[in-house]
Design an enzyme around this catalytic site. Structure first.
Site, PDB file in Angstrom:
ATOM      1  N   ASN A  84       0.806  -1.231   0.000  1.00  0.00           N
ATOM      2  CA  ASN A  84       0.000   0.000   0.000  1.00  0.00           C
ATOM      3  C   ASN A  84       0.836   1.277   0.000  1.00  0.00           C
ATOM      4  O   ASN A  84       0.372   2.322  -0.456  1.00  0.00           O
ATOM      5  CB  ASN A  84      -0.930  -0.029   1.227  1.00  0.00           C
ATOM      6  CG  ASN A  84      -1.564   1.309   1.491  1.00  0.00           C
ATOM      7  OD1 ASN A  84      -2.523   1.710   0.827  1.00  0.00           O
ATOM      8  ND2 ASN A  84      -1.015   2.050   2.456  1.00  0.00           N
ATOM      9  N   SER A 136      -4.113   2.595  -8.830  1.00  0.00           N
ATOM     10  CA  SER A 136      -4.947   3.798  -8.895  1.00  0.00           C
ATOM     11  C   SER A 136      -5.710   3.779 -10.217  1.00  0.00           C
ATOM     12  O   SER A 136      -5.182   3.282 -11.216  1.00  0.00           O
ATOM     13  CB  SER A 136      -4.075   5.053  -8.846  1.00  0.00           C
ATOM     14  OG  SER A 136      -4.852   6.193  -9.140  1.00  0.00           O
ATOM     15  N   TYR A 149       3.597   9.457 -11.249  1.00  0.00           N
ATOM     16  CA  TYR A 149       2.682   8.672 -10.410  1.00  0.00           C
ATOM     17  C   TYR A 149       1.854   7.696 -11.259  1.00  0.00           C
ATOM     18  O   TYR A 149       1.739   6.515 -10.933  1.00  0.00           O
ATOM     19  CB  TYR A 149       1.775   9.635  -9.646  1.00  0.00           C
ATOM     20  CG  TYR A 149       0.802   8.968  -8.700  1.00  0.00           C
ATOM     21  CD1 TYR A 149       1.228   8.474  -7.463  1.00  0.00           C
ATOM     22  CD2 TYR A 149      -0.539   8.834  -9.023  1.00  0.00           C
ATOM     23  CE1 TYR A 149       0.344   7.870  -6.599  1.00  0.00           C
ATOM     24  CE2 TYR A 149      -1.436   8.232  -8.151  1.00  0.00           C
ATOM     25  CZ  TYR A 149      -0.991   7.751  -6.940  1.00  0.00           C
ATOM     26  OH  TYR A 149      -1.873   7.141  -6.078  1.00  0.00           O
ATOM     27  N   ALA A 151       2.559   6.567 -14.243  1.00  0.00           N
ATOM     28  CA  ALA A 151       3.442   5.536 -14.817  1.00  0.00           C
ATOM     29  C   ALA A 151       3.728   4.456 -13.780  1.00  0.00           C
ATOM     30  O   ALA A 151       3.730   3.260 -14.088  1.00  0.00           O
ATOM     31  CB  ALA A 151       4.739   6.171 -15.301  1.00  0.00           C
ATOM     32  N   SER A 152       3.946   4.880 -12.524  1.00  0.00           N
ATOM     33  CA  SER A 152       4.241   3.887 -11.478  1.00  0.00           C
ATOM     34  C   SER A 152       3.031   2.989 -11.239  1.00  0.00           C
ATOM     35  O   SER A 152       3.168   1.786 -11.041  1.00  0.00           O
ATOM     36  CB  SER A 152       4.653   4.587 -10.172  1.00  0.00           C
ATOM     37  OG  SER A 152       3.557   5.201  -9.518  1.00  0.00           O
ATOM     38  N   LYS A 153       1.844   3.563 -11.258  1.00  0.00           N
ATOM     39  CA  LYS A 153       0.643   2.773 -10.960  1.00  0.00           C
ATOM     40  C   LYS A 153       0.248   1.888 -12.150  1.00  0.00           C
ATOM     41  O   LYS A 153      -0.243   0.774 -11.963  1.00  0.00           O
ATOM     42  CB  LYS A 153      -0.516   3.697 -10.564  1.00  0.00           C
ATOM     43  CG  LYS A 153      -0.281   4.458  -9.259  1.00  0.00           C
ATOM     44  CD  LYS A 153      -0.034   3.531  -8.075  1.00  0.00           C
ATOM     45  CE  LYS A 153       0.017   4.296  -6.755  1.00  0.00           C
ATOM     46  NZ  LYS A 153       0.277   3.404  -5.610  1.00  0.00           N
TER      47      LYS A 153
END
Ligand SMILES: NC(=O)c1ccc[n+]([C@@H]2O[C@H](COP(=O)([O-])OP(=O)(O)OC[C@H]3O[C@@H](n4cnc5c(N)ncnc54)[C@H](O)[C@@H]3O)[C@@H](O)[C@H]2O)c1
Length: 243
Positions: A84, A136, A149, A151-153
């Protein structure tokens, strides 16, 4: 109690969504190991819930292995991992600093990779496990001003599916929750413009969502009731994804 005796690691559990998941899982009898970099807030939550606290950076190899080792040493097993912990470093693309881009990818994507790698070793031996990755909805849609953000999700969603394919034969289910706009410290500083753009897309009309909305879905994915689900991405977003 729906999680009696199930050893569960929750990262980023000192506040927000992670804390809400910890509270729900504690009420359902889980053996909890809570990890965070915020020592003060983490200890407060862990003391309140009777959980084991581990101050660790999940994006660091030693930190990730310390968290998993603590779970096994303390409770003798590891059934559930909730990845998380996450951060934002928002800026428009042309102003985004490469070091901020790297930091977001490191915590939001490398963190779950390292934690899952460590946890999978234990779960594979037991031929059972549940890994829940907090992505997300904007990891599926993109969002202006949040290139790193999103791209990471998006990467975390792909990682979820790859891990589900690799680990399914060993009884390990890997799923992702894709929250929409949830009221936490992460979203408290969003601009009016961004908030308005989200608000217009929440088809259920209740805005913002609450950490408890996400915790309910995490509980479902941790329970045997969801044992035939793997590689799934479940939006908890009031309908934002399809609007
Ligand atoms: N709030 C939202 O609207 C929303 C929407 C979609 C997805 N999410 C995701 O849900 C998760 C939780 O978000 P939140 O809103 O509760 O955020 P938050 O900022 O309130 O809490 C995040 C927690 O993670 C911890 N953390 C940060 N970096 C860490 C690291 N390297 N190692 C260990 N712990 C670390 C922080 O100390 C904090 O306690 C995140 O992955 C976030 O991206 C949130």
């Amino acid at each position: 109690m729906k999680l009696a005796g199930k050893t569960t690691i929750i990262t980023g559990a000192a506040r927000g969504i992670g804390r809400a998941i910890a509270e729900k899982f504690a009420a359902e009898g889980a053996n909890l190991v809570l990890a965070d970099i915020d020592e003060g807030a983490l200890n407060e939550v862990a003391n309140k819930l009777g959980a084991k606290a581990v101050v660790a950076d999940v994006s660091d190899e030693k930190g990730a292995s310390k968290v998993v080792a603590t779970a096994v040493e303390t409770y003798g097993s590891l059934e559930i991992l909730v990845n998380n912990a996450g951060i934002t470093r928002d800026a428009l693309l042309i102003r985004m600093k490469p070091e901020d881009f790297d930091k977001v990818l490191k915590v939001n994507l490398r963190g779950p990779f390292l934690m899952s790698k460590e946890a999978a070793r234990v779960m594979m031996k037991a031929r059972y496990g549940k890994i829940i990755n907090m992505s997300s909805v904007i990891g599926m849609r993109g969002n202006a001003g949040q290139a790193s953000y999103t791209a990471s999700k998006g990467g975390l969603i792909a990682l979820t599916m790859s891990m589900a394919k690799e680990l399914g034969a060993r009884g390990i289910r890997v799923n992702s929750i894709a929250p929409g706009y949830i009221e936490t410290e992460m979203t408290v500083n969003l601009s009016e413009e961004v908030i308005d753009s989200f608000l217009n897309r929440v088809i259920l009309g209740r805005f913002p969502g609450k950490p408890e909305d996400v915790a309910e879905t995490a509980l479902f994915l941790a329970m045997p009731a969801s044992d035939y689900i793997t590689g799934a991405v479940i939006p908890v977003d009031g309908g934002m994804l399809i609007a």
